[in-house]
Enzyme design. Sequence first.
Site, PDB file in Angstrom:
ATOM      1  N   ARG A 126     -29.467  45.430 -50.302  1.00  0.00           N
ATOM      2  CA  ARG A 126     -28.386  45.451 -50.855  1.00  0.00           C
ATOM      3  C   ARG A 126     -27.283  44.761 -49.983  1.00  0.00           C
ATOM      4  O   ARG A 126     -27.228  44.970 -48.726  1.00  0.00           O
ATOM      5  CB  ARG A 126     -27.833  47.098 -50.502  1.00  0.00           C
ATOM      6  CG  ARG A 126     -26.450  47.396 -50.642  1.00  0.00           C
ATOM      7  CD  ARG A 126     -25.942  48.746 -50.800  1.00  0.00           C
ATOM      8  NE  ARG A 126     -26.519  49.420 -52.012  1.00  0.00           N
ATOM      9  CZ  ARG A 126     -26.177  50.669 -52.541  1.00  0.00           C
ATOM     10  NH1 ARG A 126     -25.163  51.465 -51.926  1.00  0.00           N
ATOM     11  NH2 ARG A 126     -26.610  51.129 -53.590  1.00  0.00           N
ATOM     12  N   HIS A 146     -26.638  45.960 -60.198  1.00  0.00           N
ATOM     13  CA  HIS A 146     -27.293  47.180 -59.688  1.00  0.00           C
ATOM     14  C   HIS A 146     -28.518  47.472 -60.548  1.00  0.00           C
ATOM     15  O   HIS A 146     -28.293  48.566 -61.435  1.00  0.00           O
ATOM     16  CB  HIS A 146     -26.220  48.194 -59.617  1.00  0.00           C
ATOM     17  CG  HIS A 146     -26.876  49.417 -58.683  1.00  0.00           C
ATOM     18  ND1 HIS A 146     -28.053  49.224 -57.945  1.00  0.00           N
ATOM     19  CD2 HIS A 146     -26.080  50.621 -58.364  1.00  0.00           C
ATOM     20  CE1 HIS A 146     -28.088  50.293 -56.967  1.00  0.00           C
ATOM     21  NE2 HIS A 146     -26.901  50.908 -57.464  1.00  0.00           N
ATOM     22  N   GLN A 206     -30.245  50.926 -60.594  1.00  0.00           N
ATOM     23  CA  GLN A 206     -29.394  51.902 -61.130  1.00  0.00           C
ATOM     24  C   GLN A 206     -29.574  51.974 -62.638  1.00  0.00           C
ATOM     25  O   GLN A 206     -29.810  53.188 -63.180  1.00  0.00           O
ATOM     26  CB  GLN A 206     -27.988  51.715 -60.676  1.00  0.00           C
ATOM     27  CG  GLN A 206     -26.776  52.833 -61.032  1.00  0.00           C
ATOM     28  CD  GLN A 206     -27.155  54.011 -60.561  1.00  0.00           C
ATOM     29  OE1 GLN A 206     -27.105  54.175 -59.378  1.00  0.00           O
ATOM     30  NE2 GLN A 206     -27.289  55.260 -61.517  1.00  0.00           N
ATOM     31  N   ASP A 250     -17.862  54.328 -63.148  1.00  0.00           N
ATOM     32  CA  ASP A 250     -18.208  54.425 -61.836  1.00  0.00           C
ATOM     33  C   ASP A 250     -16.924  54.141 -60.963  1.00  0.00           C
ATOM     34  O   ASP A 250     -15.714  54.306 -61.816  1.00  0.00           O
ATOM     35  CB  ASP A 250     -18.944  52.800 -61.783  1.00  0.00           C
ATOM     36  CG  ASP A 250     -19.438  52.411 -60.444  1.00  0.00           C
ATOM     37  OD1 ASP A 250     -19.216  53.142 -59.444  1.00  0.00           O
ATOM     38  OD2 ASP A 250     -19.479  51.073 -60.426  1.00  0.00           O
ATOM     39  N   CYS A 281     -22.711  56.754 -61.640  1.00  0.00           N
ATOM     40  CA  CYS A 281     -23.832  56.290 -60.707  1.00  0.00           C
ATOM     41  C   CYS A 281     -23.505  57.071 -59.328  1.00  0.00           C
ATOM     42  O   CYS A 281     -24.742  57.137 -58.450  1.00  0.00           O
ATOM     43  CB  CYS A 281     -23.881  54.768 -60.358  1.00  0.00           C
ATOM     44  SG  CYS A 281     -22.319  54.401 -59.859  1.00  0.00           S
ATOM     45  N   ARG A 309     -33.181  58.163 -59.863  1.00  0.00           N
ATOM     46  CA  ARG A 309     -33.473  56.982 -59.010  1.00  0.00           C
ATOM     47  C   ARG A 309     -34.577  56.915 -58.386  1.00  0.00           C
ATOM     48  O   ARG A 309     -35.420  55.965 -58.464  1.00  0.00           O
ATOM     49  CB  ARG A 309     -32.330  57.121 -58.047  1.00  0.00           C
ATOM     50  CG  ARG A 309     -30.875  56.932 -58.433  1.00  0.00           C
ATOM     51  CD  ARG A 309     -30.685  55.423 -59.052  1.00  0.00           C
ATOM     52  NE  ARG A 309     -30.905  54.268 -57.901  1.00  0.00           N
ATOM     53  CZ  ARG A 309     -30.243  53.855 -57.275  1.00  0.00           C
ATOM     54  NH1 ARG A 309     -28.896  54.468 -57.258  1.00  0.00           N
ATOM     55  NH2 ARG A 309     -30.535  52.659 -56.686  1.00  0.00           N
TER      56      ARG A 309
HETATM   57  N1   CP Z   1     -25.555  55.055 -56.888  1.00  0.00           N
HETATM   58  C1   CP Z   1     -26.014  54.246 -55.465  1.00  0.00           C
HETATM   59  O1   CP Z   1     -26.478  53.448 -55.673  1.00  0.00           O
HETATM   60  O2   CP Z   1     -25.581  55.395 -54.645  1.00  0.00           O
HETATM   61  P1   CP Z   1     -25.701  54.711 -53.172  1.00  0.00           P
HETATM   62  O3   CP Z   1     -24.432  53.840 -52.872  1.00  0.00           O
HETATM   63  O4   CP Z   1     -25.430  56.167 -52.447  1.00  0.00           O
HETATM   64  O5   CP Z   1     -26.908  54.112 -52.785  1.00  0.00           O
HETATM   65  N1  NVA Z   2     -19.570  49.718 -58.067  1.00  0.00           N
HETATM   66  C1  NVA Z   2     -20.000  50.575 -56.928  1.00  0.00           C
HETATM   67  C2  NVA Z   2     -21.404  51.165 -57.281  1.00  0.00           C
HETATM   68  C3  NVA Z   2     -21.890  51.874 -56.154  1.00  0.00           C
HETATM   69  C4  NVA Z   2     -23.174  52.573 -56.407  1.00  0.00           C
HETATM   70  C5  NVA Z   2     -19.870  49.834 -55.609  1.00  0.00           C
HETATM   71  O1  NVA Z   2     -20.423  48.522 -55.705  1.00  0.00           O
HETATM   72  O2  NVA Z   2     -19.533  50.061 -54.923  1.00  0.00           O
END
Ligand code: CP
Ligand code: NVA
Length: 308
Positions: free
Chosen positions: A106, A133, A136, A227, A267, A295
């Site tokens: 990430r 993502h 997701q 989101d 999400c 997930r």
């Molecule tokens: N939806 C998601 O990716 O959650 P986290 O940021 O908690 O991993």
């Molecule tokens: N769009 C959000 C998604 C988190 C799972 C972010 O990037 O923070």
Amino acid sequence: MLKPNKLANNNFLSSLDLSPDEVLHVLELAKHFKNKKISIDLNNKVLGLIFDKSSTRTRVSFQVAMSRLGGTTIDLDPTTSQIGRGEPIKDTARVLSRYCDVIAIRTFDHSDLEEYAKWSTKPVINALTDLEHPCQALADFLTIHEEFLDLKDVILTFIGDGNNVANSLILCGALLGVEVRIACPKGYEPNPLVIKKAYEIYKNKNLLKITNDPISAVHGANVLYTDVWSSMGEENQKEEKDKDFIGFTIDHNLVGNADKEAIVLHCLPAYRAKEITDEVIDSKRSRIFEQAENRMHAQQALLSCLLS
Ligand code: CP
Ligand code: NVA
């Protein structure tokens, strides 16, 4: 018995790294894992996790997925490993791929993820970048598929910021032939290359609609999705975005304009009372916590295919 198929691509950096048949295969496998109809032993294979941004769901669901598959995980904290010191990605990737069997990352720039994949000799998974993502999106379409057997009959309306989550929904939706509508304020449209790619896949421009009007976008929709308005890394834009997104909250009124059986997804993590109200998130229309559970099942399926 259903078995994990080897995927054509070694990495999962984008929703587009899977073919439509491969997405359906991963979703089917995920359902098998969820219903305990399949058991796979990865014989102590190791997943390396690198999180340059915070995570609850992605981190824990990968860890539990790997443990359920008979493997283990190493969670590399950038601040206590040499990653935070700025060791070149090409060095980290070459070293980690000698210890680990698969790496999930990430980070911010999608190009950094691609750099890891370029130098890693083991599969690399996108655990969220600023662009996409895709893990997701697999869980999202698993959740939708549990409700609607024929995905081609589904209208999915995403209301909010057209960034990573929306981009992957668009691409995965296009692979599955789902009608996807994005309702966002002006200036927050999804990535133009993602839109172009989706149009090429659909071969029918009517299946992807981008609009600035949430009310018309939810008309007849089976799935409403949102989101956060300010993503990780955008904390300094919060005040401005909160103003720009007024009118884009999924509330009782907006849900009332959708199909009467419509389900609601997010999400997570959510800012309750901003992009979604308490009432909707906790309502009987919400499948948000099933989606979070999924997930883990989707990633079990993905890992077993990448490592088969
Ligand atoms: N939806 C998601 O990716 O959650 P986290 O940021 O908690 O991993
Ligand atoms: N769009 C959000 C998604 C988190 C799972 C972010 O990037 O923070």
